[in-house]
Design an enzyme around this catalytic site. Structure first.
Site, PDB file in Angstrom:
ATOM      1  N   THR A  48      35.589  43.410  36.666  1.00  0.00           N
ATOM      2  CA  THR A  48      35.172  44.799  36.422  1.00  0.00           C
ATOM      3  C   THR A  48      35.341  45.220  34.974  1.00  0.00           C
ATOM      4  O   THR A  48      34.528  45.961  34.432  1.00  0.00           O
ATOM      5  CB  THR A  48      35.961  45.774  37.327  1.00  0.00           C
ATOM      6  N   LYS A  59      43.041  37.997  29.779  1.00  0.00           N
ATOM      7  CA  LYS A  59      41.930  37.479  30.566  1.00  0.00           C
ATOM      8  C   LYS A  59      41.820  35.974  30.385  1.00  0.00           C
ATOM      9  O   LYS A  59      42.000  35.462  29.288  1.00  0.00           O
ATOM     10  CB  LYS A  59      40.616  38.149  30.160  1.00  0.00           C
ATOM     11  N   LYS A  90      40.364  41.885  39.994  1.00  0.00           N
ATOM     12  CA  LYS A  90      40.239  40.505  39.508  1.00  0.00           C
ATOM     13  C   LYS A  90      38.858  39.915  39.748  1.00  0.00           C
ATOM     14  O   LYS A  90      38.689  38.696  39.826  1.00  0.00           O
ATOM     15  CB  LYS A  90      41.304  39.593  40.148  1.00  0.00           C
ATOM     16  N   GLY A  91      37.856  40.772  39.823  1.00  0.00           N
ATOM     17  CA  GLY A  91      36.501  40.284  40.037  1.00  0.00           C
ATOM     18  C   GLY A  91      35.691  40.193  38.761  1.00  0.00           C
ATOM     19  O   GLY A  91      34.713  39.467  38.689  1.00  0.00           O
ATOM     20  N   ARG A 128      33.766  38.233  43.753  1.00  0.00           N
ATOM     21  CA  ARG A 128      34.077  36.889  43.262  1.00  0.00           C
ATOM     22  C   ARG A 128      34.596  36.069  44.434  1.00  0.00           C
ATOM     23  O   ARG A 128      35.139  36.633  45.392  1.00  0.00           O
ATOM     24  CB  ARG A 128      35.157  37.037  42.181  1.00  0.00           C
ATOM     25  N   SER A 168      43.882  34.269  41.226  1.00  0.00           N
ATOM     26  CA  SER A 168      43.901  35.024  39.970  1.00  0.00           C
ATOM     27  C   SER A 168      44.823  36.237  40.089  1.00  0.00           C
ATOM     28  O   SER A 168      45.578  36.554  39.165  1.00  0.00           O
ATOM     29  CB  SER A 168      42.480  35.475  39.622  1.00  0.00           C
ATOM     30  N   ARG A 195      43.658  33.638  32.123  1.00  0.00           N
ATOM     31  CA  ARG A 195      44.935  32.934  32.255  1.00  0.00           C
ATOM     32  C   ARG A 195      44.723  31.613  33.007  1.00  0.00           C
ATOM     33  O   ARG A 195      43.868  31.524  33.889  1.00  0.00           O
ATOM     34  CB  ARG A 195      45.950  33.768  33.045  1.00  0.00           C
ATOM     35  N   THR A 196      45.523  30.624  32.680  1.00  0.00           N
ATOM     36  CA  THR A 196      45.472  29.348  33.390  1.00  0.00           C
ATOM     37  C   THR A 196      46.127  29.520  34.757  1.00  0.00           C
ATOM     38  O   THR A 196      47.278  29.974  34.848  1.00  0.00           O
ATOM     39  CB  THR A 196      46.218  28.249  32.598  1.00  0.00           C
TER      40      THR A 196
END
EC number: 2.8.2.-
Length: 393
Positions: A153, A356, A150-151, A231, A239, A358-359
């Site tokens: 990549t 990608k 979740k950074g 991140r 996330s 997402r709220t």
């Protein structure tokens, strides 16, 4: 007397006739033997000039490098030129947790299959163009994106694949964490073919938090360059949770998973969403094998705000000409992400998949602040180790 003379002459004629007849037969036999010999010689010459399988010289070198014998059964033929269907659908997963709280794991993994399919199709188009001329050979990767989950990549890999000197495998091999027993030949076979001067890459974000990964990559090649997309660990954790929630809506709340005890405010570091963000701890493991000069840290935040700037650093790190620049990107206001004007293997604009951006759910401010306090000392140590302040505090 005259009769005797006639008989003698007759015998002489018959003898001459028989001699000449034998000579003719011998000559005929000799001619036949010569013709047979010529035919046999011609046949042997033809057979010797028949085409025989020729091994690709690069493949020979490759097999010599591994000490593995290459035989005619491995001749590159058309079916091998076509991209193989990948044997996995999981694209960015957690490492094994010590905690029994398995319900918090994202069983469908970080990168959705839609993203994998779109990326794989782009890879296939590019791969076929290289395969069609029969050039290049499969090599072990010289650079690996090792994290973090979740950074950013996936974005980094897709952006990098625009560069003509970078070839990357589409789906995540998970070789150094899950499939290591399959061996380096299996790993190499997953890679795309590359020409001289091109760099082979792959990305598997769980490597960064896998204890055995640094030693295994070092054993493959101590010169491997590793890239880590980092991140803000608080937004990364949220996330991570958001993605799991989209697959398993019945999981407990973020707040309840964050704390071992809400009253005391003790953070549960056994939850992978929290543990992955303790970057300094994981980096110590990598520095036992790789010097800092071989590790590049990419800011996940700047990958969104200034993709060309971050890509410039990556291209420099890989020793490549800066070909990917501002002209390759446009900002998609709806998604809140930069997109490629022209993706690899396509003439159309390309944005990351619907999974990608997402709220995020609303998280209690007190919980967010408690997490910021928890991560602050680890972040400070990470800034000190890398010599770079990522501005998360």
């Amino acid at each position: 007397g005259s009769r005797l003379m006639e008989n003698s002459l007759l015998c002489s004629r018959l003898y001459v006739i028989s001699i000449s007849s034998v000579k003719k037969k011998l000559i005929l036999l000799l001619i036949m033997l010569l013709l047979w010999a010529y035919t046999l010689y011609s046949c042997m010459g033809y057979c010797a000039t028949m085409p025989s399988p020729i091994m690709d010289s690069n493949r020979d070198k490759e097999s010599q490098g591994t000490g593995r014998r290459t035989d005619a059964s491995e001749v590159e033929i058309l079916p091998r030129l076509l991209p193989r269907p990948q044997g996995w659908e999981d694209l960015e997963t957690d490492y094994e947790e010590s905690s029994p709280r398995t319900y918090s794991r994202d069983l469908l993994n970080n990168e959705d299959w839609d993203d994998a399919k779109s990326e794989q199709s782009a890879a296939d188009l590019s791969a076929l163009s290289s395969f069609s001329n029969g050039s290049g050979s499969k090599k072990l990767p010289q650079a690996i994106i090792i994290g973090v989950k979740k950074g950013g990549t996936r974005a980094l890999l897709e952006f990098l694949r625009v560069h003509p000197d970078i070839r990357a495998v589409g789906a995540e091999p998970h070789f150094f964490d899950r499939n290591y027993n399959n061996g380096l030949d299996w790993y190499r076979d997953l890679m795309p073919k590359t020409l001289e001067g091109q760099i082979t890459m792959e990305k598997t974000p769980s490597y960064f938090v896998t204890r055995e990964a640094p030693a295994r990559i070092y054993a493959m090649s101590r010169d491997t360059k590793v890239i880590v997309v980092v991140r803000d660990p608080v937004t990364r954790a949220i996330s991570d949770y958001t993605q799991t929630l989209s697959k398993k809506p019945d999981i407990p709340s973020f707040e309840s998973l964050t704390f071992k005890n809400r009253t005391t405010g003790l953070i549960d570091t056994s939850w992978s969403a929290i543990q992955i963000g303790i970057y300094a701890k994981h980096l110590e493991n990598w520095l036992q094998y790789f010097p800092m000069g071989q590790i590049l840290f990419v800011s996940g935040e700047r990958l969104i705000s200034d993709p060309a700037g971050e890509l410039g650093k990556v291209q420099d790190f890989l020793g490549l000409k800066r070909i990917i620049t501002d002209k390759h990107f446009y900002f998609n206001q709806t998604k809140g992400f930069p997109c490629l004007k022209k993706a690899e293997g396509s003439s159309k604009p390309h944005c990351l998949g619907k999974t990608k951006g997402r709220t995020h759910p609303n998280i209690d401010r007190e919980v967010v602040q408690r997490l910021r306090d928890f991560y602050r000392p680890f972040n400070m140590k990470f800034y000190q180790m890398t010599g770079h302040n990522f501005g998360w505090d």
